[in-house]
Design a protein around this motif. Structure first.
Motif, short mmCIF file in Angstrom:
data_model
loop_
_atom_site.label_atom_id
_atom_site.label_comp_id
_atom_site.label_asym_id
_atom_site.label_seq_id
_atom_site.Cartn_x
_atom_site.Cartn_y
_atom_site.Cartn_z
N VAL A 45 1.76 -3.36 -3.62
CA VAL A 45 2.59 -2.18 -3.90
C VAL A 45 1.91 -1.29 -4.93
CG1 VAL A 45 4.77 -1.40 -4.89
CG2 VAL A 45 4.77 -3.26 -3.23
N ALA A 46 1.38 -1.88 -5.99
CA ALA A 46 0.72 -1.09 -7.02
C ALA A 46 -0.50 -0.37 -6.45
CB ALA A 46 0.30 -2.00 -8.18
N LYS A 47 -1.24 -1.05 -5.60
CA LYS A 47 -2.45 -0.45 -5.02
C LYS A 47 -2.12 0.69 -4.07
CE LYS A 47 -6.69 -1.67 -2.63
NZ LYS A 47 -7.50 -2.74 -2.09
N HIS A 48 -1.01 0.60 -3.37
CA HIS A 48 -0.66 1.59 -2.36
C HIS A 48 0.40 2.60 -2.81
CE1 HIS A 48 -2.65 -1.58 -0.04
NE2 HIS A 48 -3.08 -0.58 0.69
N SER A 49 0.70 2.61 -4.09
CA SER A 49 1.67 3.56 -4.63
C SER A 49 0.93 4.64 -5.41
CB SER A 49 2.65 2.86 -5.58
OG SER A 49 3.42 1.92 -4.88
N PRO A 50 1.48 5.83 -5.47
CA PRO A 50 0.88 6.87 -6.30
C PRO A 50 0.82 6.40 -7.76
CG PRO A 50 2.61 7.79 -4.90
CD PRO A 50 2.69 6.30 -4.78
N LYS A 51 -0.28 6.70 -8.42
CA LYS A 51 -0.47 6.23 -9.80
C LYS A 51 0.60 6.75 -10.74
CE LYS A 51 -5.33 5.75 -9.17
NZ LYS A 51 -6.34 6.66 -8.74
N ASP A 52 1.14 7.92 -10.47
CA ASP A 52 2.16 8.47 -11.36
C ASP A 52 3.56 7.95 -11.04
OD1 ASP A 52 2.28 9.79 -8.94
OD2 ASP A 52 2.79 11.72 -9.83
N HIS A 63 -5.26 -1.11 -10.96
CA HIS A 63 -5.90 0.19 -11.12
C HIS A 63 -6.90 0.23 -12.29
CE1 HIS A 63 -3.70 2.24 -8.01
NE2 HIS A 63 -2.57 1.73 -8.45
N ALA A 64 -7.34 -0.92 -12.77
CA ALA A 64 -8.25 -0.96 -13.93
C ALA A 64 -9.50 -0.13 -13.69
CB ALA A 64 -8.61 -2.39 -14.27
#
Length: 68
Positions: A45-52, A63-64
């Motif tokens: 989920v973190a990888k495929h979600s917008p960073k904001d 996202h490191a």
């Protein structure tokens, strides 16, 4: 849903004789065995979600490289 998880042996419920009544839920050994699966799902989920948008606990790990 909690009752169903309890029936499946994923969580356990402990009720205390206090006022107000206090109930604590915790993972069983079987439930803890699901943590790697849940971590992998959270990473996805973190990888495929917008960073904001995503601010979960796995965000920095996933996202490191984006912040180097």
């Amino acid at each position: 849903m909690l009752k169903e998880l309890q029936e499946k042996g994923i969580i356990k419920c402990e009720q205390y004789n206090e006022m107000p009544i206090r109930v604590e839920y915790s993972l069983t050994k079987e439930g803890r065995s699901l943590l790697p699966v849940m971590d992998a799902m959270s990473d996805w989920v973190a990888k495929h979600s917008p960073k904001d948008l995503y601010t979960g606990r796995h965000f920095d790990k996933v996202h490191a490289d984006d912040f180097k």
